[in-house]
Design an enzyme around this catalytic site. Structure first.
Site, PDB file in Angstrom:
ATOM      1  CE  LYS A 125      -1.925   1.940   3.861  1.00 53.49           C
ATOM      2  NZ  LYS A 125      -1.635   3.355   3.836  1.00 53.49           N
ATOM      3  CG  ASN A 126       2.733   2.571   3.867  1.00 52.68           C
ATOM      4  OD1 ASN A 126       1.290   2.935   3.578  1.00 52.68           O
ATOM      5  ND2 ASN A 126       2.932   2.179   4.877  1.00 52.68           N
ATOM      6  NE  ARG A 145      -1.432  12.878   7.033  1.00 54.38           N
ATOM      7  CZ  ARG A 145      -1.430  14.459   7.324  1.00 54.38           C
ATOM      8  NH1 ARG A 145      -2.469  14.794   7.815  1.00 54.38           N
ATOM      9  NH2 ARG A 145      -0.312  15.021   7.113  1.00 54.38           N
ATOM     10  CB  CYS A 173      -5.710  11.029  10.919  1.00 57.61           C
ATOM     11  SG  CYS A 173      -3.977  10.402  11.144  1.00 57.61           S
ATOM     12  NE  ARG A 208       0.033  11.013   9.515  1.00 59.71           N
ATOM     13  CZ  ARG A 208      -0.387  10.239   8.874  1.00 59.71           C
ATOM     14  NH1 ARG A 208      -1.690   9.553   9.150  1.00 59.71           N
ATOM     15  NH2 ARG A 208       0.606   9.553   8.174  1.00 59.71           N
ATOM     16  N   PRO A 209       1.277  17.478  10.872  1.00 55.76           N
ATOM     17  CG  PRO A 209       3.198  18.670  11.786  1.00 55.76           C
ATOM     18  CD  PRO A 209       2.375  17.425  11.856  1.00 55.76           C
ATOM     19  CB  SER A 225       8.696  13.766   6.388  1.00 56.27           C
ATOM     20  OG  SER A 225       7.691  13.516   5.715  1.00 56.27           O
ATOM     21  CB  VAL A 226       7.832   8.605   4.535  1.00 57.89           C
ATOM     22  CG1 VAL A 226       7.550   7.716   3.347  1.00 57.89           C
ATOM     23  CG2 VAL A 226       8.733   7.590   5.550  1.00 57.89           C
ATOM     24  CG  ASP A 262       2.779   1.839   9.003  1.00 60.52           C
ATOM     25  OD1 ASP A 262       2.146   2.834   9.786  1.00 60.52           O
ATOM     26  OD2 ASP A 262       2.759   2.150   7.768  1.00 60.52           O
ATOM     27  CB  ILE A 297       6.621   8.128  13.918  1.00 64.18           C
ATOM     28  CG1 ILE A 297       7.839   7.032  14.154  1.00 64.18           C
ATOM     29  CG2 ILE A 297       6.373   8.920  12.726  1.00 64.18           C
ATOM     30  CD1 ILE A 297       9.042   7.650  13.474  1.00 64.18           C
ATOM     31  NE  ARG A 354      -7.223   4.307   5.462  1.00 63.27           N
ATOM     32  CZ  ARG A 354      -6.192   4.911   6.160  1.00 63.27           C
ATOM     33  NH1 ARG A 354      -6.266   5.056   7.588  1.00 63.27           N
ATOM     34  NH2 ARG A 354      -5.165   4.993   5.531  1.00 63.27           N
TER      35      ARG A 354
HETATM   36  C1  UD1 Z   1       4.662   7.797   8.198  1.00 61.07           C
HETATM   37  C2  UD1 Z   1       5.797   6.991   8.527  1.00 61.07           C
HETATM   38  C3  UD1 Z   1       5.786   5.844   7.447  1.00 61.07           C
HETATM   39  C4  UD1 Z   1       4.314   5.259   7.675  1.00 61.07           C
HETATM   40  C5  UD1 Z   1       3.039   6.239   7.583  1.00 61.07           C
HETATM   41  C6  UD1 Z   1       1.712   5.673   7.665  1.00 61.07           C
HETATM   42  C7  UD1 Z   1       8.121   7.294   9.545  1.00 61.07           C
HETATM   43  C8  UD1 Z   1       9.205   8.124   9.410  1.00 61.07           C
HETATM   44  N1  UD1 Z   1       7.095   7.556   8.658  1.00 61.07           N
HETATM   45  O1  UD1 Z   1       4.788   8.240   6.904  1.00 61.07           O
HETATM   46  O2  UD1 Z   1       6.759   4.887   7.612  1.00 61.07           O
HETATM   47  O3  UD1 Z   1       3.984   4.315   6.586  1.00 61.07           O
HETATM   48  O4  UD1 Z   1       3.308   7.270   8.384  1.00 61.07           O
HETATM   49  O5  UD1 Z   1       1.588   5.399   9.032  1.00 61.07           O
HETATM   50  O6  UD1 Z   1       7.934   6.322  10.155  1.00 61.07           O
HETATM   51  N2  UD1 Z   1       5.992  15.965   9.931  1.00 61.07           N
HETATM   52  C9  UD1 Z   1       6.176  17.335  10.177  1.00 61.07           C
HETATM   53  N3  UD1 Z   1       5.981  18.284   9.221  1.00 61.07           N
HETATM   54  C10 UD1 Z   1       5.503  17.710   8.034  1.00 61.07           C
HETATM   55  C11 UD1 Z   1       5.524  16.284   7.849  1.00 61.07           C
HETATM   56  C12 UD1 Z   1       5.803  15.645   8.548  1.00 61.07           C
HETATM   57  O7  UD1 Z   1       6.073  17.705  11.350  1.00 61.07           O
HETATM   58  O8  UD1 Z   1       5.343  18.603   6.963  1.00 61.07           O
HETATM   59  C13 UD1 Z   1       6.282  14.933  11.001  1.00 61.07           C
HETATM   60  C14 UD1 Z   1       4.865  14.210  11.434  1.00 61.07           C
HETATM   61  O9  UD1 Z   1       4.057  14.945  12.136  1.00 61.07           O
HETATM   62  C15 UD1 Z   1       5.811  12.872  11.934  1.00 61.07           C
HETATM   63  C16 UD1 Z   1       7.021  12.647  11.323  1.00 61.07           C
HETATM   64  O10 UD1 Z   1       7.344  13.962  10.387  1.00 61.07           O
HETATM   65  O11 UD1 Z   1       5.774  13.216  13.373  1.00 61.07           O
HETATM   66  C17 UD1 Z   1       7.070  11.812  10.299  1.00 61.07           C
HETATM   67  O12 UD1 Z   1       5.959  11.820   9.173  1.00 61.07           O
HETATM   68  P1  UD1 Z   1       5.986  11.430   7.937  1.00 61.07           P
HETATM   69  O13 UD1 Z   1       7.135  10.447   7.545  1.00 61.07           O
HETATM   70  O14 UD1 Z   1       5.646  12.374   7.042  1.00 61.07           O
HETATM   71  O15 UD1 Z   1       4.550  10.713   7.956  1.00 61.07           O
HETATM   72  P2  UD1 Z   1       4.257  10.044   6.729  1.00 61.07           P
HETATM   73  O16 UD1 Z   1       4.592  10.284   5.299  1.00 61.07           O
HETATM   74  O17 UD1 Z   1       2.776   9.686   6.954  1.00 61.07           O
END
Ligand code: UD1
Length: 427
Positions: A22-23, A97, A121, A126-127, A168-169, A311, A333, A403
């Site tokens: 999925k990811n 998202r 969520c 999740r900023p 951030s991923v 995850d 995270i 999902r």
């Molecule tokens: C994250 C997980 C990913 C997982 C997905 C769904 C990590 C590093 N990432 O990815 O493995 O598959 O959730 O569960 O484990 N952040 C900010 N500002 C931003 C973007 C992110 O502060 O603009 C922060 C987030 O709040 C969070 C961290 O960065 O604490 C990681 O977020 P991010 O990796 O971007 O989240 P996903 O891409 O959703």
């Protein structure tokens, strides 16, 4: 709405075909919008997140066809000759998202985008501040109005040299898509190193981009003016595989996971072996054997890759509820990813929350109970706990599960679990 009913206690024994990731698939589908050519993505999983994304990109002008290739995967043929609409509505973005990333193809091909803010969520705030500051450095004009990010490009976008505060991923995916079509050399430091980032970079390179360093924390992209179509396979879902491996560790038995290699769940390998799961690794499958039901208490801390994945945190906690001692599970995270705790406690688990850490004192038995799924991975954790619990559990709100887990009840049932999906008469 459906519910899942599980009568606990059975060993798991059989084979499970692991679906496409999925990811990895979601950003790959969005990247297909960067070209007007035809793109084929194979091994797409049958998930509601995929349907939600397809619904969204159809409104943007994509045409697609999904063909069932075998029982567990689909071939997606997709083409976006023209982006016809630059609006990604709240209704669709709030459901998932990852939809937010359509911002990249919209800006690059339409010059303007209006994409709903995704909102928080169940697992945290999740900023999106990293996305916005990156876009501004690239030269986009950004306003936030009525719950939407509005971005436009007046002059050409420019390459950037950007350091992420956190790897951030999502932002790394976004950087890859944007910089592939911005002429000049862009650099991302403190980039995410997740396998899904590598998959996306490989896809973009096959489309004609020049990306190096993916899989390390410094990615360099030499942008080009045109990307072309391709035919590519989405990788297997390492989180799905990890979930079944943890389920086996909880119940005991023998499982063969097909279409995946041990490399994909390397971070879990030591933890599984530590709790007496015998692992036989083959080229395209993994055999897992757990002869007893003794679980060793183990501390973990979620971390960006190659650390323990957030995850799998909830699923690992379910396993630890049965351990013969105390485990500490730290979530670094997301700030609110412990919604499963209160449900595990309903089964009789002993868990205390101390800010970002759950202290889990293993118990000999959990007892079936009515449960509520709270988010995608939390749902899987409840299934793992219920598979071993004494008596019957019913899990409601399983739409969370749909999902991200393809036919989970069918896959577990084929391995001997007493699990049924039913209509929920009380809804
Ligand atoms: C994250 C997980 C990913 C997982 C997905 C769904 C990590 C590093 N990432 O990815 O493995 O598959 O959730 O569960 O484990 N952040 C900010 N500002 C931003 C973007 C992110 O502060 O603009 C922060 C987030 O709040 C969070 C961290 O960065 O604490 C990681 O977020 P991010 O990796 O971007 O989240 P996903 O891409 O959703």
């Amino acid at each position: 709405m459906d519910l899942i009913q599980i009568k606990g206690g059975n060993f798991l024994e059989g084979e499970i075909n692991i679906s496409g990731s999925k990811n990895a698939s979601l950003p790959m589908v969005i990247a297909s919008l960067l070209t007007k050519d035809k793109v084929i993505i194979r091994n797409i999983p049958n998930l509601s997140d995929v349907s939600t994304l397809l619904e969204l990109i159809e409104t943007l002008g994509s045409e697609f066809e999904l063909k069932n290739e075998n029982n567990s995967s689909y071939k997606l043929i997709i083409q976006t000759k023209k982006i016809k609409n630059n609006l990604a509505s709240y209704n669709l973005v709030r459901k998932m998202r990852a939809s937010f990333w359509v911002l990249a193809p919209l800006i690059l091909r339409y010059g303007e985008a209006k994409v709903s803010l995704p909102g928080g969520c169940a697992i945290g705030i999740r900023p999106i501040n990293f996305y916005l500051s990156m876009l501004e450095k690239m030269g986009a004009l950004i306003t936030i109005k009525d719950g939407y990010v509005q971005a436009s490009v007046r002059n050409n976008l420019k390459p950037i040299n950007y350091k992420l505060d956190f790897p951030s991923v999502g932002v790394t995916h976004f950087f890859l898509m944007m910089s592939s079509l911005i002429e000049g050399e862009s650099i991302l430091r403190n980039a995410a190193m997740e396998p899904e980032v590598i998959s996306l970079a490989k896809m973009l390179n096959k489309m004609g981009a020049h990306i190096t360093g993916h899989g390390t924390n410094k990615i360099i992209v030499k942008g080009c003016s045109y990307l072309k179509g391709l035919d590519i396979i989405s990788p297997p879902d390492r989180i799905e595989a990890g979930t079944y491996a943890l389920a086996l560790a909880a119940t005991g038995g023998k499982l063969k996971l097909n279409s995946i290699s041990i490399r994909e769940i390397e971070t879990l390998r030591y933890l599984l072996e530590n709790t007496d799961v015998n692992i036989k690794s083959h080229k395209n499958s993994i055999e897992l054997i757990k002869k007893n039901r003794i679980i060793q208490p183990t501390d973990i801390e979620t971390k960006p890759y190659p650390g323990f994945p957030t995850d799998l945190q909830a699923q690992f906690m379910a396993l630890m509820t049965y351990s013969k001692g105390r485990s500490r599970i730290k979530e670094t995270i997301f700030e609110n990813r412990f919604m499963h705790v209160q449900e595990l406690v309903r089964l009789g688990a002993k868990i205390e929350l101390q800010s970002d850490t759950a202290i889990v004192d293993g118990v000999k038995k959990l007892y079936g109970a009515p449960l509520m799924a709270t988010d995608l991975r939390a749902s899987a954790s409840l299934i793992i706990a219920a598979l071993r619990a004494e008596g019957t559990s019913t899990i409601r709100r399983v739409y969370h599960l749909d999902r991200g887990f393809d036919k989970i009840e069918e896959k577990l049932k084929s391995c001997g679990a007493a699990i049924e999906r039913k209509r929920d008469k009380n809804e």
